[in-house]
Design an enzyme around this catalytic site. Structure first.
Site, PDB file in Angstrom:
ATOM      1  N   GLU A  38       0.820  -1.205   0.000  1.00 56.26           N
ATOM      2  CA  GLU A  38       0.000   0.000   0.000  1.00 56.26           C
ATOM      3  C   GLU A  38       0.859   1.262   0.000  1.00 56.26           C
ATOM      4  OE1 GLU A  38      -0.327  -2.536   2.014  1.00 56.26           O
ATOM      5  OE2 GLU A  38      -2.420  -3.180   2.178  1.00 56.26           O
ATOM      6  N   PRO A  93       0.984  -8.834  -9.123  1.00 56.82           N
ATOM      7  CA  PRO A  93       1.831  -9.263 -10.231  1.00 56.82           C
ATOM      8  C   PRO A  93       2.430  -8.114 -11.039  1.00 56.82           C
ATOM      9  CG  PRO A  93      -0.437  -9.318 -10.939  1.00 56.82           C
ATOM     10  CD  PRO A  93      -0.454  -8.841  -9.503  1.00 56.82           C
ATOM     11  N   ARG A 110       7.701 -14.714   1.088  1.00 55.87           N
ATOM     12  CA  ARG A 110       7.019 -13.489   1.502  1.00 55.87           C
ATOM     13  C   ARG A 110       7.483 -13.046   2.883  1.00 55.87           C
ATOM     14  NH1 ARG A 110       4.513  -9.011  -0.480  1.00 55.87           N
ATOM     15  NH2 ARG A 110       2.863  -8.282   0.897  1.00 55.87           N
ATOM     16  N   GLU A 170       4.524  -5.649 -10.324  1.00 54.43           N
ATOM     17  CA  GLU A 170       5.968  -5.415 -10.222  1.00 54.43           C
ATOM     18  C   GLU A 170       6.717  -6.351 -11.164  1.00 54.43           C
ATOM     19  OE1 GLU A 170       6.830  -5.976  -6.116  1.00 54.43           O
ATOM     20  OE2 GLU A 170       6.427  -3.887  -5.584  1.00 54.43           O
TER      21      GLU A 170
END
Length: 443
Positions: A68, A339, A272, A341
């Site tokens: 964000e 997706p 992640r 990036e």
């Protein structure tokens, strides 16, 4: 749920928060001890300011985490360019680091106050924001109600609602309406998101598109990239990024299956959550794979099987090492990861089927041929092998992904247009009084 019951539920939430407030010190302390909070800035979570409020109109921008924060960074710069002061809050240490890196000198950064009346009230009493802008899907009841009570306009930008969140709010429509009626405007990512907010009770909704398409690609250090590309040389490479539990095992199995066909194959795995790297390394080594961890500061050698990307803020590096990227949280976990990036950085995109949190982006990528979905490990293995062996196919997908990002751009301009009715009075106030001093007492 009736409106009366919804109001009672919100009252109960406020009372429960007031009861819990004195007991939160140990919890926040535990988070600080585990690196989830900056120990020296814990008081900001209780609404105590870490900086003075500047003179003039001020906008509060909140972006929960790294995704964000990255998405709203161009928006923040455009608002700041109008000489409007900004206090920007985030909820994680990593997002705070991103704000320092990309918005230093543009915003005053604070950690978002806990969603409890004392914390929120203390924060608002100090900062007196003229407008509050919140990114994506952050709905904090006490914060929204307190902003509403003070008649501070609240705008949700780049707004989205996952399938799960929509089902949950739809089951309590009166509660959803009691909160969403406090929003002055919802600027949604897609038509589906806009319709969902409208059905749940948001009064004014517009659709601007995804702000992430207007962001810059993830940054990288050119010297580090050159060191890695020189070390890797002409080896075939593919990457599995933003992976969740189970997906790293799948990526390792794909590597082992493809290595006989591509003996020099290097697989880049970027979990992640980097704190899982110790366990992942042990798992890979037990499978007979040779692992190099980015955090060790060692470059991959000619016999390295797995480059384990366990550093923070280097997605721009990892994606530039490969022309094939599997984007995780989509095979063994649900929801997907952004997706775009990967699309910006010249990769053919693969993903599992469970990408509902980024439905619009994937629909566009799939339609143009920039991405493909896989059902299982076998299908992922076959597609990675196909893309490694067929550079023409790989480059067609890369071009299609890049074209898709271009088609999706424009959300920033449309969002700024939606914000103009709320920002224009702030610009006018500066013109009328010379500096727009708004540092007076509580409202």
């Amino acid at each position: 749920m009736s409106h009366g019951v919804a109001r009672a539920a919100l009252t109960a939430y406020r009372i429960a928060g007031a009861i819990a407030y004195p007991l939160l010190g140990p919890y926040v302390g535990w988070r600080a001890a585990h690196g989830k909070e900056e120990a020296g800035r814990r008081r900001e979570r209780y609404g105590f300011a870490g900086a003075a409020r500047p003179a003039g109109p001020l906008v509060w921008v909140h972006a929960a985490s790294v995704g964000e924060s990255s998405a709203v960074a161009p928006l923040v710069r455009q608002i700041a360019a109008q000489n409007i002061q900004i206090v920007m809050t985030t909820g994680t240490v990593t997002s705070a680091a991103l704000v320092r890196e990309r918005l230093a000198g543009t915003v005053i950064h604070q950690y978002v106050p806990l969603d409890l009346k004392p914390s929120v009230a203390r924060f608002l009493d100090h900062w007196h924001p003229d407008v509050a802008i919140v990114a994506e899907s952050e709905i904090w009841p006490m914060t929204m109600l307190e902003l509403g009570r003070r008649r501070i306009p609240q705008i949700l930008v780049n707004a989205r609602l996952s399938d799960r969140s929509f089902r949950r709010w739809k089951a309590a429509p009166a509660l959803a309406e009691a909160l969403l009626e406090n929003l002055s405007h919802v600027v949604a990512q897609s038509d589906i998101d806009g319709e969902r907010y409208h059905l749940l009770g948001a009064r004014t909704v517009s659709v601007a598109g995804n702000l992430k398409a207007d962001t810059s690609p993830p940054p990288h250090d050119p010297l580090t990239l050159r060191l890695f590309t020189d070390a890797i040389g002409a080896r075939p490479v593919w990457a599995a990024v933003s992976t969740h539990a189970g997906e790293e095992d799948i990526a390792a199995a794909v590597h082992s299956a493809l290595k006989p066909l591509h003996p020099r194959l290097l697989t880049v795995i970027v979990p992640r959550h980097a704190e899982r790297a110790d366990a992942l390394e042990k798992t890979f080594v037990a499978k007979g794979l040779k692992v190099v961890r980015r955090s060790a500061g060692v470059l991959p050698g000619p016999d390295t099987d797995i480059l384990l990307g366990d550093s923070m803020g280097e997605m721009g590096l990892y994606l530039r090492l490969s022309e094939i990227a599997f984007v995780g949280r989509s095979l063994s976990a649900e929801g997907g990861q952004n997706p775009l990036e990967a699309a910006m950085l010249g990769t053919a995109i693969l993903s599992g089927r469970f990408v509902q949190n980024f439905r619009d982006s994937y629909q566009r990528l799939l339609k143009n041929g920039g991405a493909r979905l896989v059902q299982d490990e076998a299908m992922l293995r076959d597609l990675v092998g196909q893309l490694l062996s067929q550079p023409d196919l790989r480059h067609r997908m890369i071009s299609a992904a890049d074209r898709t990002v271009g088609e999706m751009q424009g959300g920033l301009a449309r969002t700024m247009q939606a914000l103009d009715p709320f920002l224009n009075p702030l610009r006018l106030s500066m013109g009328l009084d010379g500096h727009g001093d708004r540092t007076g007492g509580p409202r």
